[in-house]
Design a protein around this motif. Structure first.
Motif, PDB file in Angstrom:
ATOM      1  N   VAL A  79       0.881  -1.168  -0.169  1.00 49.23           N
ATOM      2  CA  VAL A  79      -0.101   0.161  -0.035  1.00 49.23           C
ATOM      3  C   VAL A  79       0.837   1.243  -0.147  1.00 49.23           C
ATOM      4  O   VAL A  79       0.683   2.291  -0.578  1.00 49.23           O
ATOM      5  N   TRP A  80       2.037   1.252   0.758  1.00 52.30           N
ATOM      6  CA  TRP A  80       2.907   2.565   0.890  1.00 52.30           C
ATOM      7  C   TRP A  80       3.507   2.606  -0.424  1.00 52.30           C
ATOM      8  O   TRP A  80       3.502   3.770  -0.876  1.00 52.30           O
ATOM      9  N   VAL A  81       4.082   1.710  -1.144  1.00 51.62           N
ATOM     10  CA  VAL A  81       4.683   1.932  -2.564  1.00 51.62           C
ATOM     11  C   VAL A  81       3.555   2.308  -3.429  1.00 51.62           C
ATOM     12  O   VAL A  81       3.698   3.280  -4.229  1.00 51.62           O
ATOM     13  N   HIS A  82       2.318   1.672  -3.276  1.00 53.87           N
ATOM     14  CA  HIS A  82       1.250   2.392  -4.381  1.00 53.87           C
ATOM     15  C   HIS A  82       1.112   3.957  -3.996  1.00 53.87           C
ATOM     16  O   HIS A  82       0.854   4.592  -5.113  1.00 53.87           O
ATOM     17  N   GLU A  83       1.060   4.406  -2.791  1.00 56.64           N
ATOM     18  CA  GLU A  83       0.547   5.793  -2.288  1.00 56.64           C
ATOM     19  C   GLU A  83       1.681   6.667  -2.760  1.00 56.64           C
ATOM     20  O   GLU A  83       1.468   7.805  -3.016  1.00 56.64           O
ATOM     21  N   HIS A  84       3.126   6.122  -2.367  1.00 60.91           N
ATOM     22  CA  HIS A  84       4.110   7.179  -2.565  1.00 60.91           C
ATOM     23  C   HIS A  84       5.021   6.816  -3.948  1.00 60.91           C
ATOM     24  O   HIS A  84       5.656   7.897  -4.394  1.00 60.91           O
ATOM     25  N   PRO A  86       3.614   6.467  -7.515  1.00 64.78           N
ATOM     26  CA  PRO A  86       2.377   6.429  -8.369  1.00 64.78           C
ATOM     27  C   PRO A  86       2.648   5.562  -9.515  1.00 64.78           C
ATOM     28  O   PRO A  86       1.692   4.838 -10.207  1.00 64.78           O
ATOM     29  N   LYS A  87       3.748   5.510 -10.281  1.00 65.94           N
ATOM     30  CA  LYS A  87       4.034   4.747 -11.509  1.00 65.94           C
ATOM     31  C   LYS A  87       4.216   3.274 -10.953  1.00 65.94           C
ATOM     32  O   LYS A  87       4.227   2.562 -12.032  1.00 65.94           O
ATOM     33  N   ARG A  88       4.085   2.832  -9.813  1.00 63.45           N
ATOM     34  CA  ARG A  88       4.247   1.656  -9.221  1.00 63.45           C
ATOM     35  C   ARG A  88       3.004   0.999  -8.617  1.00 63.45           C
ATOM     36  O   ARG A  88       2.892   0.135  -7.881  1.00 63.45           O
ATOM     37  N   LYS A  89       2.109   1.245  -9.555  1.00 66.50           N
ATOM     38  CA  LYS A  89       0.440   1.038  -8.921  1.00 66.50           C
ATOM     39  C   LYS A  89       0.196  -0.384  -9.005  1.00 66.50           C
ATOM     40  O   LYS A  89      -0.526  -1.281  -8.645  1.00 66.50           O
ATOM     41  N   THR A  90       1.417  -1.222 -10.092  1.00 68.63           N
ATOM     42  CA  THR A  90       1.181  -2.743 -10.051  1.00 68.63           C
ATOM     43  C   THR A  90       2.070  -3.421  -9.103  1.00 68.63           C
ATOM     44  O   THR A  90       2.195  -4.746  -9.278  1.00 68.63           O
ATOM     45  N   PHE A  91       2.911  -2.813  -8.318  1.00 66.71           N
ATOM     46  CA  PHE A  91       3.713  -3.486  -7.464  1.00 66.71           C
ATOM     47  C   PHE A  91       3.101  -4.285  -6.648  1.00 66.71           C
ATOM     48  O   PHE A  91       1.908  -4.313  -6.068  1.00 66.71           O
ATOM     49  N   GLN A  92       3.599  -5.696  -6.438  1.00 72.51           N
ATOM     50  CA  GLN A  92       2.950  -6.899  -5.572  1.00 72.51           C
ATOM     51  C   GLN A  92       4.057  -7.657  -5.087  1.00 72.51           C
ATOM     52  O   GLN A  92       5.423  -7.850  -5.842  1.00 72.51           O
ATOM     53  N   TRP A  93       3.967  -8.227  -3.693  1.00 71.62           N
ATOM     54  CA  TRP A  93       4.813  -9.108  -3.436  1.00 71.62           C
ATOM     55  C   TRP A  93       4.265 -10.540  -3.871  1.00 71.62           C
ATOM     56  O   TRP A  93       3.161 -10.605  -3.929  1.00 71.62           O
ATOM     57  N   GLN A  94       5.252 -11.758  -3.936  1.00 68.28           N
ATOM     58  CA  GLN A  94       4.694 -12.923  -4.095  1.00 68.28           C
ATOM     59  C   GLN A  94       4.029 -13.448  -2.871  1.00 68.28           C
ATOM     60  O   GLN A  94       4.185 -12.924  -1.561  1.00 68.28           O
ATOM     61  N   THR A  95       3.336 -14.486  -2.814  1.00 64.96           N
ATOM     62  CA  THR A  95       2.594 -14.848  -1.800  1.00 64.96           C
ATOM     63  C   THR A  95       3.355 -15.559  -0.704  1.00 64.96           C
ATOM     64  O   THR A  95       3.209 -15.653   0.456  1.00 64.96           O
ATOM     65  N   LYS A  96       4.411 -16.485  -1.347  1.00 64.42           N
ATOM     66  CA  LYS A  96       4.944 -17.306  -0.324  1.00 64.42           C
ATOM     67  C   LYS A  96       6.359 -16.546   0.262  1.00 64.42           C
ATOM     68  O   LYS A  96       6.635 -15.370  -0.380  1.00 64.42           O
TER      69      LYS A  96
END
Length: 148
Positions: A79-84, A86-96
């Motif tokens: 959430v922090w990456v998405h808010e700060h 904006p060009k990284r709105k697709t940023f995600q961590w793997q589940t494992k």
């Protein structure tokens, strides 16, 4: 009162191991993760990584499980990456993730290992590193499912 010394080396990748952790904000994300940990009475002892994964050495408070801690770190930092950024709105961590216990006598060597990630990964992929750590720690795994 409980007397504990719970040191854990945590590792996880970005979704699909995409090189999404730009060097320009690596230190910022580590600092943010350190704040999340402090709010939950944990301590961040070391943080590092490269564009596609992160390593943390954490002194855990016994009131929270490792899985709950990792869930909180991943969700809040995303959430922090998405808010700060904006060009990284697709940023995600793997589940494992990987979680490896660290004895007090090994804390300094794990800190050094984490701080040398950029050099380390000139010759080794995340997949190679992670499977080597699983083997080193005696964790049985099926390679077909580790990186899904």
């Amino acid at each position: 009162m409980a007397y504990t010394n719970l040191r854990v080396h945590l590792i996880w990748s970005t979704k699909d191991r995409k090189p999404s952790i730009a060097e320009a904000f690596q230190e910022d994300i580590y600092a943010y993760i350190g704040g999340i940990l402090r709010k939950r009475k944990h301590s961040l002892l070391a943080a590092g990584g490269v564009e596609d994964h992160i390593h943390l050495l954490v002194s855990m408070h016994p009131a929270q499980s490792i899985s709950d801690c990792v869930r909180d770190l991943k969700s809040n930092s995303s959430v922090w990456v998405h808010e700060h950024f904006p060009k990284r709105k697709t940023f995600q961590w793997q589940t494992k993730y990987g979680a490896f216990s660290v004895s007090e006598s090994s804390v300094e060597s794990v800190k050094t290992y984490i701080s040398n990630q950029k050099e380390h990964h000139k010759n080794l992929t995340f997949k190679e590193e992670f499977t080597a750590l699983l083997r080193k720690h005696g964790i049985q795994f099926d390679p077909r499912y580790v990186f899904e």
